[in-house]
Design a protein around this motif. Structure first.
Motif, PDB file in Angstrom:
ATOM      1  N   ASN A  71      44.284  54.343  43.157  1.00 52.36           N
ATOM      2  CA  ASN A  71      44.645  53.464  44.270  1.00 52.36           C
ATOM      3  C   ASN A  71      44.699  52.013  43.793  1.00 52.36           C
ATOM      4  N   PRO A  72      45.768  51.274  44.108  1.00 52.23           N
ATOM      5  CA  PRO A  72      45.888  49.872  43.656  1.00 52.23           C
ATOM      6  C   PRO A  72      44.722  48.989  44.087  1.00 52.23           C
ATOM      7  N   ALA A  73      44.049  49.348  45.183  1.00 51.52           N
ATOM      8  CA  ALA A  73      42.927  48.543  45.665  1.00 51.52           C
ATOM      9  C   ALA A  73      41.767  48.538  44.681  1.00 51.52           C
ATOM     10  N   ASN A  74      41.752  49.482  43.742  1.00 52.11           N
ATOM     11  CA  ASN A  74      40.697  49.479  42.738  1.00 52.11           C
ATOM     12  C   ASN A  74      40.730  48.211  41.890  1.00 52.11           C
ATOM     13  N   GLN A  75      41.902  47.592  41.788  1.00 51.73           N
ATOM     14  CA  GLN A  75      42.047  46.371  41.000  1.00 51.73           C
ATOM     15  C   GLN A  75      41.766  45.110  41.815  1.00 51.73           C
ATOM     16  N   THR A  76      41.831  45.223  43.128  1.00 54.29           N
ATOM     17  CA  THR A  76      41.536  44.089  44.021  1.00 54.29           C
ATOM     18  C   THR A  76      40.579  44.588  45.101  1.00 54.29           C
ATOM     19  N   PRO A  77      39.312  44.832  44.755  1.00 53.11           N
ATOM     20  CA  PRO A  77      38.378  45.527  45.641  1.00 53.11           C
ATOM     21  C   PRO A  77      38.180  44.835  46.988  1.00 53.11           C
ATOM     22  N   ILE A  78      38.087  45.652  48.027  1.00 50.67           N
ATOM     23  CA  ILE A  78      37.908  45.172  49.398  1.00 50.67           C
ATOM     24  C   ILE A  78      36.652  45.812  49.976  1.00 50.67           C
ATOM     25  N   GLY A  79      35.690  44.976  50.347  1.00 52.18           N
ATOM     26  CA  GLY A  79      34.454  45.458  50.932  1.00 52.18           C
ATOM     27  C   GLY A  79      34.129  44.733  52.210  1.00 52.18           C
ATOM     28  N   THR A  80      32.844  44.780  52.574  1.00 45.19           N
ATOM     29  CA  THR A  80      32.369  44.066  53.768  1.00 45.19           C
ATOM     30  C   THR A  80      31.417  42.944  53.392  1.00 45.19           C
ATOM     31  N   GLY A  81      31.182  42.743  52.093  1.00 38.93           N
ATOM     32  CA  GLY A  81      30.136  41.856  51.626  1.00 38.93           C
ATOM     33  C   GLY A  81      30.415  40.381  51.844  1.00 38.93           C
ATOM     34  N   PRO A  82      29.431  39.546  51.485  1.00 39.57           N
ATOM     35  CA  PRO A  82      29.536  38.101  51.723  1.00 39.57           C
ATOM     36  C   PRO A  82      30.532  37.396  50.817  1.00 39.57           C
ATOM     37  N   PHE A  83      30.997  38.085  49.771  1.00 38.63           N
ATOM     38  CA  PHE A  83      31.946  37.462  48.850  1.00 38.63           C
ATOM     39  C   PHE A  83      33.152  38.363  48.640  1.00 38.63           C
ATOM     40  N   LYS A  84      34.314  37.732  48.553  1.00 38.63           N
ATOM     41  CA  LYS A  84      35.576  38.439  48.373  1.00 38.63           C
ATOM     42  C   LYS A  84      36.067  38.255  46.937  1.00 38.63           C
ATOM     43  N   PHE A  85      36.752  39.257  46.463  1.00 38.64           N
ATOM     44  CA  PHE A  85      37.356  39.161  45.137  1.00 38.64           C
ATOM     45  C   PHE A  85      38.444  38.094  45.147  1.00 38.64           C
ATOM     46  N   LYS A  86      38.370  37.173  44.164  1.00 40.94           N
ATOM     47  CA  LYS A  86      39.380  36.114  44.073  1.00 40.94           C
ATOM     48  C   LYS A  86      40.205  36.225  42.801  1.00 40.94           C
ATOM     49  N   GLU A  87      39.516  36.373  41.640  1.00 42.32           N
ATOM     50  CA  GLU A  87      40.262  36.313  40.377  1.00 42.32           C
ATOM     51  C   GLU A  87      39.474  37.010  39.280  1.00 42.32           C
ATOM     52  N   TRP A  88      40.192  37.665  38.388  1.00 41.55           N
ATOM     53  CA  TRP A  88      39.592  38.232  37.183  1.00 41.55           C
ATOM     54  C   TRP A  88      40.521  37.918  36.021  1.00 41.55           C
ATOM     55  N   LYS A  89      40.104  36.986  35.193  1.00 39.89           N
ATOM     56  CA  LYS A  89      40.830  36.671  33.973  1.00 39.89           C
ATOM     57  C   LYS A  89      40.121  37.393  32.839  1.00 39.89           C
ATOM     58  N   LYS A  90      40.721  38.477  32.378  1.00 45.36           N
ATOM     59  CA  LYS A  90      40.083  39.335  31.393  1.00 45.36           C
ATOM     60  C   LYS A  90      39.642  38.523  30.169  1.00 45.36           C
ATOM     61  N   GLY A  91      38.416  38.810  29.749  1.00 44.95           N
ATOM     62  CA  GLY A  91      37.863  38.132  28.588  1.00 44.95           C
ATOM     63  C   GLY A  91      37.332  36.750  28.867  1.00 44.95           C
ATOM     64  N   SER A  92      37.451  36.280  30.117  1.00 46.72           N
ATOM     65  CA  SER A  92      37.019  34.920  30.438  1.00 46.72           C
ATOM     66  C   SER A  92      36.042  34.870  31.615  1.00 46.72           C
ATOM     67  N   HIS A  93      36.473  35.329  32.797  1.00 42.28           N
ATOM     68  CA  HIS A  93      35.608  35.183  33.966  1.00 42.28           C
ATOM     69  C   HIS A  93      36.092  36.051  35.135  1.00 42.28           C
ATOM     70  N   ILE A  94      35.161  36.280  36.053  1.00 34.40           N
ATOM     71  CA  ILE A  94      35.439  36.914  37.344  1.00 34.40           C
ATOM     72  C   ILE A  94      34.978  35.934  38.417  1.00 34.40           C
ATOM     73  N   VAL A  95      35.799  35.679  39.409  1.00 36.86           N
ATOM     74  CA  VAL A  95      35.451  34.735  40.467  1.00 36.86           C
ATOM     75  C   VAL A  95      35.425  35.456  41.815  1.00 36.86           C
TER      76      VAL A  95
END
Length: 526
Positions: free
Chosen positions: A184-208
């Protein structure tokens, strides 16, 4: 008065008295700011229902949530469920959900999502939850949009302890129903109910991760963003913390040799709390499907060849203790009275001779565990130790994703792992030994291919037993068998220190520590 109402009153009272291990009200908290941490190694994905490696848990537990969380005594606390009730026969568990919860895409979170998550998604995909659900869950129903009812086939004593976020994360039904969960494409842009939302993942550098403005706890979270930096080198991670570029160090982020020095820095706080739910225990995994490790005497010889106290003292720098068996000493039903494989090369060689196996006939593939330099040194030490008793060993390097795939596909002769106990052997330990959990695709099941019908029966009986004395008797018998069989090569219990800058507040508040949602974490302004 209903049990739900009684529970709500109890929680309110505890908050008023300041007796809970979680933040109950936003009194001294200050909003705003960016928390910078480290994720290492870089996780293969952030979809917590599909991957449960430590780095995934750390990051994704801010995105996804479970029905419950747990205090330092492992007693359940509210999360997506605000109250719960257990029937007198221990077969029906009813949860009342928090009102007004939304998924990150704005859709409402309802009881239908819980039923789908547990009875469909996790039943199929989750290596720890799956055996519990398949064995014990009779049905999951949603009598109303805010009520969930689970009926069990038979009593399962630790069922209420199974709803921690990394064990039973809630996933959105409207996104996953009718799809291939793995692709499922959502595996790459995870959607939950938590206090923080997925914004960015620059491989080898950072996850925001960025603040969820529609979070169901009013006024929370306090942080604007969390940045998880990917820094491959342990020495560089230590320097980043020293310079203030990183505010939090999780256990394993830096070499143990650096912990004492970093703890002494001005303005640095440290704690070993927050691991009560997990009790991490490290072990060797032997592929018992083929020579040489299909022979129990060979496995016993390996245990005698490993100086585990040396490992703890010199590779872990004292931050751990020698494991005696499959159950950590901090976990219920631990029994120290098990066979002892002391360091003894003479005995190891004698066992190899008794086995009749030519252990040097074919090189053993030792797949490295890519979680930092301590594990690199452990791999080197293990290679040296085995070669002293006649083995030929090839160390095979890999990254976290590659290790998970090879281990999950049983493509190894020998490797390492450490896993969590989850407060009860039925949840954290049984999965590694029951023959019904020999399932390809996950590194956290019975990857070694151990089969023992007596062990299967004992684990099943112990999980259903309601009397603590009976459970202790059964788990003591299990520990005797599993240690004698060397079903896994038990190495050491890990001790982890969390280091943080003094202005980072509410970082460790419960028994799941840094795997909490961080909705109450804030940065105190100077």
């Amino acid at each position: 008065m209903s049990p739900f109402r009684k529970f709500s009153i109890r929680i309110s009272a505890l908050c008023a008295m300041g007796l809970m291990g979680v933040t109950c009200a936003a009194q001294a908290q200050t909003a705003g700011g960016v928390l910078t941490a480290i994720v290492q190694p870089e996780p293969p994905m952030l979809m917590l229902g599909l991957n449960q490696q430590g780095p995934t848990q750390y990051v994704a537990s801010k995105i996804y949530q479970g029905l419950l969380t747990y205090d330092a005594q492992l007693k359940p606390l509210p999360s997506l469920a605000k109250a719960w009730n257990i029937s007198p026969d221990n077969l029906t568990y009813t949860f009342e959900l928090q009102p007004g919860v939304k998924w990150h895409d704005g859709k409402p979170f309802t009881a239908a999502d819980v039923v789908f998550s547990v009875d469909k998604f996790l039943r199929e995909m989750h290596p720890r939850a799956r055996p519990v659900i398949n064995k014990y869950l009779e049905s999951a129903k949603a009598p109303s949009p805010t009520t969930v009812e689970f009926k069990l086939k038979e009593p399962f004593s630790p069922f209420l302890s199974a709803f921690v976020v990394d064990n039973m994360p809630m996933v959105p039904k409207h996104i996953y129903e009718g799809t291939d969960f793995r692709t499922n494409p959502a595996n790459q842009t995870p959607i939950g109910t938590g206090p923080f939302k997925f914004k960015e993942w620059k491989k080898g550098s950072h996850i925001v991760l960025t603040k969820n403005p529609d979070y169901w706890k009013k006024g929370q979270p306090y942080l604007d963003e969390i940045v998880f930096r990917v820094i491959p080198d342990a020495a560089s991670r230590a320097v980043a913390f020293e310079k203030g570029d990183v505010q939090v160090l999780r256990g394993g982020d830096v070499d143990n040799v650096d912990i004492k020095r970093l703890k002494a820095l001005p303005g640095v706080e440290s704690t070993t709390k927050g691991w009560e739910m997990y009790g991490p225990l490290a072990f060797m995994i032997f592929n018992e499907r083929k020579p040489p490790f299909d022979n129990v005497k060979v496995r016993q010889a390996v245990m005698h060849a490993m100086n585990r106290k040396f490992i703890v003292d010199n590779i872990l720098f004292g931050m751990g203790k020698v494991a005696t068996g499959p159950i950590a000493s901090s976990t219920m039903f631990y029994d120290k009275n098990v066979p002892n494989f002391e360091f003894n090369l003479k005995k190891a060689r004698a066992l190899i001779a008794e086995s009749g196996v030519n252990v040097g006939a074919t090189p053993v593939k030792l797949v490295a565990f890519p979680y930092g330099s301590s594990w690199d040194r452990l791999g080197e030490y293990t290679k040296q130790s085995l070669e002293q008793i006649g083995f030929k060993v090839d160390l095979v390097a890999t990254d976290a994703g590659g290790w998970a795939k090879r281990t999950g596909d049983f493509d190894f002769d020998l490797t390492f792992n450490f896993t969590y106990q989850f407060g009860d052997p039925a949840l954290g330990v049984a999965r590694h030994f029951m023959s019904t959990n020999i399932i390809k695709g996950s590194p956290f099941v019975n990857n070694q291919g151990y089969v023992n019908k007596k062990v299967d029966e004992l684990f099943t009986t112990a999980a259903a037993a309601r009397q603590p004395d009976l459970r202790q008797k059964l788990y003591s018998e299990l520990q005797q068998i599993l240690v004698q069989d060397v079903a896994l090569g038990y190495l050491f219990e890990l001790e982890y220190a969390t280091l943080s800058r003094g202005n980072v507040k509410n970082l460790v508040t419960t028994g799941i520590g840094l795997n909490e949602s961080f909705d109450s974490v804030y940065i105190q302004k100077k």
